[in-house]
Design a protein around this motif. Structure first.
Motif, PDB file in Angstrom:
ATOM      1  N   THR A  85       0.836  -1.208   0.000  1.00 24.28           N
ATOM      2  CA  THR A  85       0.000   0.000   0.000  1.00 24.28           C
ATOM      3  C   THR A  85       0.867   1.252   0.000  1.00 24.28           C
ATOM      4  O   THR A  85       0.618   2.198  -0.772  1.00 24.28           O
ATOM      5  CB  THR A  85      -0.921   0.001   1.238  1.00 24.28           C
ATOM      6  OG1 THR A  85      -1.762  -1.159   1.200  1.00 24.28           O
ATOM      7  CG2 THR A  85      -1.801   1.248   1.257  1.00 24.28           C
ATOM      8  N   GLU A  86       1.897   1.257   0.861  1.00 25.80           N
ATOM      9  CA  GLU A  86       2.796   2.422   0.924  1.00 25.80           C
ATOM     10  C   GLU A  86       3.557   2.598  -0.381  1.00 25.80           C
ATOM     11  O   GLU A  86       3.745   3.721  -0.865  1.00 25.80           O
ATOM     12  CB  GLU A  86       3.777   2.246   2.085  1.00 25.80           C
ATOM     13  CG  GLU A  86       3.116   2.312   3.460  1.00 25.80           C
ATOM     14  CD  GLU A  86       4.080   1.989   4.573  1.00 25.80           C
ATOM     15  OE1 GLU A  86       5.267   1.697   4.256  1.00 25.80           O
ATOM     16  OE2 GLU A  86       3.664   2.011   5.746  1.00 25.80           O
TER      17      GLU A  86
ATOM     18  N   ASN B 201       2.582   1.609  -3.345  1.00 24.06           N
ATOM     19  CA  ASN B 201       1.632   2.094  -4.355  1.00 24.06           C
ATOM     20  C   ASN B 201       1.437   3.598  -4.240  1.00 24.06           C
ATOM     21  O   ASN B 201       1.310   4.300  -5.260  1.00 24.06           O
ATOM     22  CB  ASN B 201       0.279   1.384  -4.186  1.00 24.06           C
ATOM     23  CG  ASN B 201       0.243   0.060  -4.927  1.00 24.06           C
ATOM     24  OD1 ASN B 201       0.798  -0.067  -6.008  1.00 24.06           O
ATOM     25  ND2 ASN B 201      -0.420  -0.931  -4.344  1.00 24.06           N
ATOM     26  N   LYS B 202       1.422   4.090  -3.000  1.00 24.31           N
ATOM     27  CA  LYS B 202       1.318   5.542  -2.798  1.00 24.31           C
ATOM     28  C   LYS B 202       2.530   6.251  -3.392  1.00 24.31           C
ATOM     29  O   LYS B 202       2.410   7.309  -4.017  1.00 24.31           O
ATOM     30  CB  LYS B 202       1.205   5.862  -1.309  1.00 24.31           C
ATOM     31  CG  LYS B 202      -0.130   5.463  -0.690  1.00 24.31           C
ATOM     32  CD  LYS B 202      -0.148   5.809   0.791  1.00 24.31           C
ATOM     33  CE  LYS B 202      -1.474   5.397   1.437  1.00 24.31           C
ATOM     34  NZ  LYS B 202      -1.487   5.701   2.895  1.00 24.31           N
ATOM     35  N   LYS B 203       3.722   5.660  -3.184  1.00 24.33           N
ATOM     36  CA  LYS B 203       4.943   6.247  -3.748  1.00 24.33           C
ATOM     37  C   LYS B 203       4.899   6.234  -5.267  1.00 24.33           C
ATOM     38  O   LYS B 203       5.336   7.178  -5.925  1.00 24.33           O
ATOM     39  CB  LYS B 203       6.170   5.468  -3.249  1.00 24.33           C
ATOM     40  CG  LYS B 203       6.471   5.694  -1.782  1.00 24.33           C
ATOM     41  CD  LYS B 203       7.730   4.936  -1.373  1.00 24.33           C
ATOM     42  CE  LYS B 203       8.032   5.134   0.102  1.00 24.33           C
ATOM     43  NZ  LYS B 203       9.250   4.400   0.521  1.00 24.33           N
TER      44      LYS B 203
ATOM     45  N   LYS C   7       2.222   6.352  -7.137  1.00 25.29           N
ATOM     46  CA  LYS C   7       1.300   7.404  -7.575  1.00 25.29           C
ATOM     47  C   LYS C   7       1.935   8.780  -7.441  1.00 25.29           C
ATOM     48  O   LYS C   7       1.761   9.653  -8.312  1.00 25.29           O
ATOM     49  CB  LYS C   7       0.014   7.342  -6.754  1.00 25.29           C
ATOM     50  CG  LYS C   7      -0.845   6.124  -7.070  1.00 25.29           C
ATOM     51  CD  LYS C   7      -2.111   6.116  -6.233  1.00 25.29           C
ATOM     52  CE  LYS C   7      -2.965   4.887  -6.569  1.00 25.29           C
ATOM     53  NZ  LYS C   7      -4.209   4.840  -5.750  1.00 25.29           N
ATOM     54  N   SER C   8       2.693   8.958  -6.341  1.00 29.01           N
ATOM     55  CA  SER C   8       3.385  10.235  -6.146  1.00 29.01           C
ATOM     56  C   SER C   8       4.416  10.462  -7.244  1.00 29.01           C
ATOM     57  O   SER C   8       4.546  11.568  -7.787  1.00 29.01           O
ATOM     58  CB  SER C   8       4.052  10.246  -4.774  1.00 29.01           C
ATOM     59  OG  SER C   8       4.796  11.433  -4.590  1.00 29.01           O
TER      60      SER C   8
END
Length: 465
Positions: free
Chosen positions: A93-94, A96-98, A100-101
């Protein structure tokens, strides 16, 4: 089969007991003695079956104890692997956030690069109008995109200093972003592969647990059957003891009765002989004879009751078989040589695979390993240190010792396999195309690397310690 035979014997014996337990009174001593011998024979059979039932119960309890230990180990492994799955999901999850960022940064950078492309091209047009270098202008204006523009621009010998700095800065930004993007995507891919392997491992552990639960149910059912058989046999034994005791009393009474009869017959015979003797003596001795005859009955009348003889009853004891149970133990001696290929055999069938396990003494005591921690433990048993307990991994192990070719590997060499990542699994070669290691599906076990799954995933990477 053994249980069925015990049940069959018990059924037959109980049937006979029903017959023998009916009160019967033998007419002769020989009949009672024969009946007693028959009861003793049945008692011996019951005791033999009873010992067999007790041995069976002891064996079942031992199997249950071992199975409970395995189930506890599997449950602990499942719990730890679930924690690892949850941790991996959080990392995914973390990450995936990176991603997207970074994708947002990439979009922003693309916009900046497009703007810079226009700036550079505008400079080229200005240079053309002012009579500048025609080759430079045609290279810049003829590029397909910013990447092509940068490549063409640096290929031109005469580039304005300001343009060169701008191009270099743009190129550095682009390279840095692409590198970050690749790193994050690689990590995300690795995490997804790890999660897939952990989920597969969990499925295997759940299957093993379900199978062992079923075995435990079967063992408990067998234990109940054996306990029922034992109870029936003990009841049968008690009934036979009562019958034997009753027969002993009957035999003793019969012996006493026969002795009394013999004593009475002897007294009667003695009286008859005395009377006959008295009648045959001369008349002159009549008075003395009469006196003697008169006194004779008094002497003979004393033992009219049964003689005071001690009745000896044959004493028999029923020998009860005792079951001596010696618990089995898997005790392995401390290795005194460098035979690292066998020290791990003690964990075969007594361990479970835990991703990240084997890095605490508690895990080791409970037989919870992953592949790299097991290899480290095995070498530690023969006095070879492969690094700190908490920091060992396939990545640290593949840089130990000396790399050798797969064609020349020997027992004790480390062999690596490409699983969820390159060199993601490690074991110890034992020879004959086999290796020992902590496998996700079995715990510590010896596996074949000449064919099947492990042959397909063998990387050819071999390290000699």
């Amino acid at each position: 089969m053994k249980k069925k035979m015990i049940a069959f014997n018990a059924t037959v014996m109980l049937g006979l007991s029903a017959v023998l337990s009916t009160p019967t009174y033998a007419q002769t001593m020989s009949e009672m003695q024969a009946q007693k011998q028959e009861v003793q024979k049945k008692q011996a059979d019951v005791q033999s079956n009873l010992k067999e039932a007790e041995d069976k119960l002891s064996s079942l309890k031992s199997e249950q104890k071992e199975l409970i230990a395995q189930l506890n180990r599997l449950n602990l492994a499942t719990e730890k692997n679930n924690e690892k799955v949850e941790e991996t999901e959080k990392q995914i999850t973390e990450t995936n956030k990176k991603v997207k960022s970074l994708e947002k940064e990439i979009d922003e950078l693309k916009e900046k690069l497009a703007q810079r492309e226009e700036v550079i091209k505008e400079r080229a047009r200005s240079l053309q109008k002012s009579g500048g270098n025609v080759d430079y202008v045609s290279v810049i204006l003829g590029s397909a995109d910013i990447g092509d523009l940068i490549g063409r621009a640096f290929a031109v010998n005469t580039v304005a200093e300001a343009d060169r700095d701008l191009l270099q800065e743009t190129k550095d930004m682009q390279d840095s972003l692409e590198k970050k993007q690749k790193e994050v995507k690689d990590k995300l891919s690795s995490l997804k592969d790890m999660k897939a392997e952990l989920e597969e491992m969990q499925a295997q552990l759940e299957t093993q647990t379900a199978q062992k639960d079923k075995v435990m149910e079967d063992l408990k059912a067998q234990e109940m059957d054996s306990a029922d058989i034992k109870a029936a046999l003990e009841q049968q034994s008690s009934s036979l003891k009562d019958q034997e005791s009753n027969l002993d009393e009957s035999i003793s009474a019969e012996q006493k009765r026969q002795e009394e009869i013999k004593a009475q017959e002897a007294a009667k015979k003695a009286a008859e002989e005395a009377a006959a003797k008295a009648s045959a003596e001369p008349k002159q001795n009549t008075e003395s004879s009469n006196a003697e005859v008169a006194q004779a009955p008094q002497a003979k009348d004393a033992p009219t009751a049964a003689p005071n003889s001690k009745n000896t009853t044959e004493e028999r004891s029923s020998v009860k078989a005792e079951t001596t149970s010696t618990p089995s133990s898997n005790v392995s001696s401390t290795p005194t040589s460098g035979n690292v290929v066998t020290v791990g055999n003690k964990w075969i069938g007594n361990s479970a695979y835990v991703f990240g396990g084997g890095r605490t003494q508690s895990d080791i005591d409970n037989g919870l390993f992953d592949c790299s921690s097991f290899v480290r433990w095995a070498y530690a048993q023969v006095g070879v240190d492969l690094g700190p307990m908490g920091a060992v991994s396939t990545d640290t192990l593949k840089h130990k010792g000396t790399k050798v070719s797969a064609s020349s590997m020997k027992p004790g060499d480390l062999v690596f396999f490409d699983t969820y990542k390159k060199d993601g699994h490690v074991g110890i070669y034992v020879g004959g195309g086999q290796f020992i290691g902590a496998q996700s599906s079995t715990g510590v076990a010896i596996a074949n690397m000449s064919s099947g799954y492990w042959a397909n995933h063998f990387s050819g990477h071999v390290v000699r310690i």
